[in-house]
Design a protein around this motif. Structure first.
Motif, short mmCIF file in Angstrom:
data_model
loop_
_atom_site.label_atom_id
_atom_site.label_comp_id
_atom_site.label_asym_id
_atom_site.label_seq_id
_atom_site.Cartn_x
_atom_site.Cartn_y
_atom_site.Cartn_z
N UNK A 1 0.87 -1.22 -0.09
CA UNK A 1 -0.07 0.15 0.07
C UNK A 1 0.97 1.35 0.03
N UNK A 2 0.54 2.47 0.30
CA UNK A 2 1.23 3.60 0.55
C UNK A 2 2.22 3.66 1.35
N UNK A 3 2.08 2.64 2.29
CA UNK A 3 3.18 2.86 3.58
C UNK A 3 3.86 1.68 3.62
N UNK A 4 3.30 0.44 3.43
CA UNK A 4 4.10 -0.70 3.68
C UNK A 4 4.07 -1.84 2.59
N UNK A 5 5.11 -2.68 2.70
CA UNK A 5 4.83 -3.67 1.58
C UNK A 5 5.19 -5.01 2.33
N UNK A 6 4.56 -6.03 1.57
CA UNK A 6 4.86 -7.45 2.03
C UNK A 6 5.18 -8.25 0.97
N UNK A 7 6.44 -8.68 0.91
CA UNK A 7 7.14 -9.59 -0.17
C UNK A 7 6.54 -11.04 0.13
N UNK A 8 6.25 -11.85 -0.80
CA UNK A 8 5.87 -13.28 -0.85
C UNK A 8 6.87 -13.93 -1.85
N UNK A 9 7.38 -15.10 -1.35
CA UNK A 9 8.33 -15.78 -2.30
C UNK A 9 7.70 -17.22 -2.66
N UNK A 10 7.67 -17.43 -3.86
CA UNK A 10 6.98 -18.77 -4.07
C UNK A 10 8.00 -19.43 -5.11
N UNK A 11 7.82 -20.74 -5.30
CA UNK A 11 8.75 -21.51 -6.20
C UNK A 11 7.88 -22.28 -7.21
N UNK A 12 8.32 -22.09 -8.58
CA UNK A 12 7.74 -22.71 -9.69
C UNK A 12 8.55 -23.82 -10.07
N UNK A 13 8.14 -25.26 -9.58
CA UNK A 13 9.16 -26.18 -9.98
C UNK A 13 8.91 -26.73 -11.33
N UNK A 14 9.73 -27.42 -12.10
CA UNK A 14 9.64 -28.00 -13.21
C UNK A 14 8.68 -28.80 -13.39
N UNK A 15 8.47 -29.33 -14.52
CA UNK A 15 7.36 -30.17 -14.83
C UNK A 15 7.34 -31.55 -14.30
N UNK A 16 6.52 -32.23 -13.94
CA UNK A 16 6.51 -33.34 -13.01
C UNK A 16 6.92 -34.47 -13.85
N UNK A 17 8.00 -35.33 -13.97
CA UNK A 17 8.35 -36.43 -14.33
C UNK A 17 8.76 -37.59 -13.39
N UNK A 18 8.85 -38.57 -13.89
CA UNK A 18 9.08 -39.82 -12.93
C UNK A 18 10.46 -39.66 -12.46
N UNK A 19 11.49 -39.58 -13.69
CA UNK A 19 13.04 -39.47 -13.27
C UNK A 19 13.53 -38.75 -14.68
N UNK A 20 14.62 -38.04 -14.12
CA UNK A 20 15.36 -37.31 -15.33
C UNK A 20 16.69 -37.10 -15.04
N UNK A 21 17.52 -37.28 -16.17
CA UNK A 21 18.87 -37.20 -16.00
C UNK A 21 19.44 -36.17 -16.80
N UNK A 22 20.57 -35.49 -16.40
CA UNK A 22 21.21 -34.21 -16.96
C UNK A 22 22.52 -34.81 -17.63
#
Length: 693
Positions: free
Chosen positions: A440-461
């Motif tokens: 608002x005009x006087x204060x702020x509230x930061x909210x951190x969220x995480x977007x994970x990758x798509x869901x797979x059973x197993x993945x290798x890099x």
């Protein structure tokens, strides 16, 4: 007033020969056989009855005196038993009453004037007939052949009287003027302090007078004063004399100072609204126009309200920490000790920092439909703010790849709705950090969220990275997106970086304090702890709070309610120490500390004044009992250990005490009040060590 002369008719009585009519008055023994009493009658003298007699002169001509060597004779003058003539009855001894006085007569024939002031009272009483007598010896024989009285006199002035000696200004009093002559008239005057004036003229017998309240100007520092009423008595236009009477005048109770006007203005306005807003301004109260009444002056000022006090004509409050109406009272005292008050009420608008009830961030398609591999993300949020004048709510979202150091451009987010962001560029194989900011005009509230990758059973890099439940992103890491249970042993040869698990989905924090910080709605609380009365748990930064326990740092503050619905605050320091305080009778009491609070457990809470309270499973603990007394702002604590069961205990402070007994039966314990002379109560029972099962 006048001076009159009265010539006496003379005669005498001889105890042997009786009355004579020689026209002379004789006293004493002449021939040794009879004793003579002379009678002097002054025609017209009785008319001076009631007058003021200033002086009396007696002039006598001596016709004959007795023999002897004395050159003077003593003449004793008496009142006659009967008045109005020279032949009057005489009592035994040939004289009457007590002697009025005496004078010395010449030896031989002579005329002499004597000062006979001792006759004044008799003349004023109306006597006109007198006797001369001296029977001691023939040598005091004396004969008067002529006697004259010269009397200087004046008319008597009237003595005034009052129907009441003490009179309140503005109320009537009767002044009585009982004249000795119905023809007399009176002028009445008053004098009070430096004021004077005429009450009335031509008064015959009485008059009613109302002392004006303006006379209070003469006694500016008192509520009563003494004055004088004068009565001038006139016979026609001739002033006969003046007499007076004292009077006490009191100032009416309605005569009080004027409290003036108490005005209020906003000071240190950080809201920019020009209004009184909670937490963002102060109030300045100014008293003007106060004045005394009828000569009094203002000697002291007091302004109180909202817990603040000033002893002059101005008060600037501290920061307005509570919403609602605050009434300020200004009281002035004048030099008479009388008081007057005026009030002013201000209305403080409530303000709270922006808060969030729901903030959900998830992958979706372009229409906002949830998709595990969506290349957009949606923000659904339900935020609140204080809609005071000029205040607005803004919600933005920025995002970045988790591997990047800075966020991108902010996008506006709709409150109470769904906002789709990302433009299809949110890679399904990449984890993103999303920062939602509610402000608002006087204060702020930061909210951190995480977007994970798509869901797979197993993945290798390719660069030796693997993931389970998500796309592999990190080289040389096994990245597990699912809850993990290890049935066998776990050996870690390197270090462990801890991320605190929270059942609501994780905070992304690496420390206990940061995790709690991320979960608290409205961020870390850094305000006035006096405002926290709603039940719940708050993450508090003591360093920036007001009215907290002594100390600094972060910690949880729990607010619970007693059986009488009064708040209890308990703050746990990082080292496990616990401080607590209670709210009752409209105020917070002092903080109290309990040792080893990290092992404490609340076993019982209430208000035990009489009878018995059962402590479920209480026999398994050593514990602290906390209580106090009616009207006290202090608590006392006693400690109960297993060997203390069945003994009498006291909560004691100075001459205040509460006696009780502890017993146990099986797993339960009980507390019974034995004596409570000060009307106190046991408020809490905390178990501090569970020592048996």
């Amino acid at each position: 007033m006048g001076r009159n002369s009265y010539k006496a008719q003379l005669n005498y009585y001889d105890s042997k020969w009786g009355w004579k009519s020689e026209g002379t008055a004789s006293q004493g023994q002449w021939d040794g056989t009879g004793v003579r009493t002379g009678v002097l009658y002054f025609p017209g003298l009785a008319a001076l009855k009631g007058k003021i007699i200033n002086s009396v002169k007696l002039t006598a001509t001596t016709g004959q005196t007795g023999y002897g060597t004395a050159t003077t004779k003593t003449v004793y003058i008496y009142n006659s038993a009967s008045q109005g003539g020279i032949k009057t009855s005489l009592n035994a001894g040939h004289r009457t009453g007590n002697a009025l006085g005496s004078c010395k007569a010449p030896m031989w024939d002579n005329t002499k004037t004597f000062d006979v002031a001792f006759m004044a009272a008799s003349i004023a009483a109306g006597y006109d007939t007198y006797c001369i007598y001296n029977g001691s010896s023939y040598t005091d024989y004396l004969k008067w052949t002529a006697v004259t009285l010269e009397v200087d006199w004046q008319e008597p002035a009237t003595q005034p009287s009052l129907s009441a000696a003490t009179v309140e200004m503005g109320k009537a009093v009767t002044i009585n003027t009982p004249a000795v002559n119905n023809a007399y008239r009176h002028t009445l005057r008053y004098a009070f302090g430096g004021a004077s004036g005429t009450i009335a003229t031509g008064i015959a017998s009485s008059v009613s007078w109302t002392p004006p309240v303006s006379l209070a100007n003469q006694i500016p520092s008192a509520t009563a004063g003494s004055g004088t009423i004068y009565c001038d008595t006139y016979s026609g236009s001739t002033l006969l004399g003046t007499k007076s009477v004292s009077i006490t005048l009191t100032v009416p109770g309605s005569v009080v100072p004027s409290a003036g006007t108490l005005s209020a203005a906003l000071a240190e306005d950080t809201s920019g609204t020009g209004l009184y807003v909670k937490g963002m301004g102060k109030a300045k109260l100014t008293l003007s126009g106060a004045s005394g009444a009828y000569g009094s002056s203002i000697t002291s000022y007091t302004i109180t309200g909202g817990g603040w006090t000033a002893t002059n004509g101005a008060l600037t409050t501290g920061t307005l920490a509570s919403a609602g109406n605050i009434t300020f009272t200004a009281t002035v005292t004048d030099s008479r000790g009388r008081k007057a008050s005026t009030t002013r009420t201000i209305s403080v608008i409530d303000y709270t920092k922006p808060g969030v009830a729901v903030c959900d961030v998830y992958r979706c398609d372009a229409d906002g439909n949830r998709k595990k591999a969506g290349t957009y993300f949606a923000v659904e949020i339900n935020a609140s703010y204080s809609a005071i004048t000029g205040n607005t709510l803004s919600i933005t979202a920025r995002y970045k790849k988790q591997s990047e150091s800075s966020y991108g451009t902010a996008a506006n987010v709709t409150n109470n709705g769904k906002t789709v962001i990302g433009g299809g560029n949110i890679g399904a194989s990449t984890t993103y950090d999303v920062l939602v900011t509610v402000a608002d005009k006087y204060n702020s509230l930061p909210i951190l969220r995480t977007l994970s990758t798509k869901s797979v059973l197993q993945s290798f890099k390719r660069s030796a990275g693997a993931a389970i439940g998500k796309v592999a992103e990190l080289a040389n890491w096994l990245d597990v997106a699912w809850n993990t249970r290890i049935r066998g042993n776990l050996q870690v040869d390197g270090t462990i970086s801890t991320i605190i698990p929270i059942t609501s989905g994780g905070t992304g924090a690496t420390s206990r304090g940061s995790a709690l910080n991320n979960l608290v709605i409205g961020d870390v609380y850094s305000g006035d702890l006096n405002d926290l009365k709603t039940a719940g748990t708050y993450w508090v930064d003591l360093s920036n709070c007001q009215n907290g326990p002594a100390g600094s740092g972060y910690g949880p503050l729990e607010v619970t309610k007693s059986t009488t619905n009064n708040p209890l605050q308990r703050f746990t320091f990082y080292n496990g120490m616990l401080s607590y305080r209670t709210f009752a009778n409209g105020r917070w009491y002092d903080w109290r500390a309990l040792p080893n609070a990290h092992t404490a457990e609340t076993l019982w809470e209430g208000s035990l004044k009489t009878g018995t309270a059962t402590i479920t499973n209480g026999a398994k603990y050593a514990y602290l009992i906390v209580g106090g007394w009616a009207g006290s702002n202090e608590d006392a604590i006693t400690q109960i250990i297993p060997v203390g069961w069945g003994t009498h205990m006291r909560l004691t402070s100075a001459d205040k005490w509460l006696a009780y007994q502890c017993d146990s039966s099986g797993a339960n314990a009980s507390i019974t009040i034995l004596s409570n002379p000060s009307g106190g109560s046991i408020a809490w029972v905390w178990g501090v060590n569970r020592y048996k099962e």
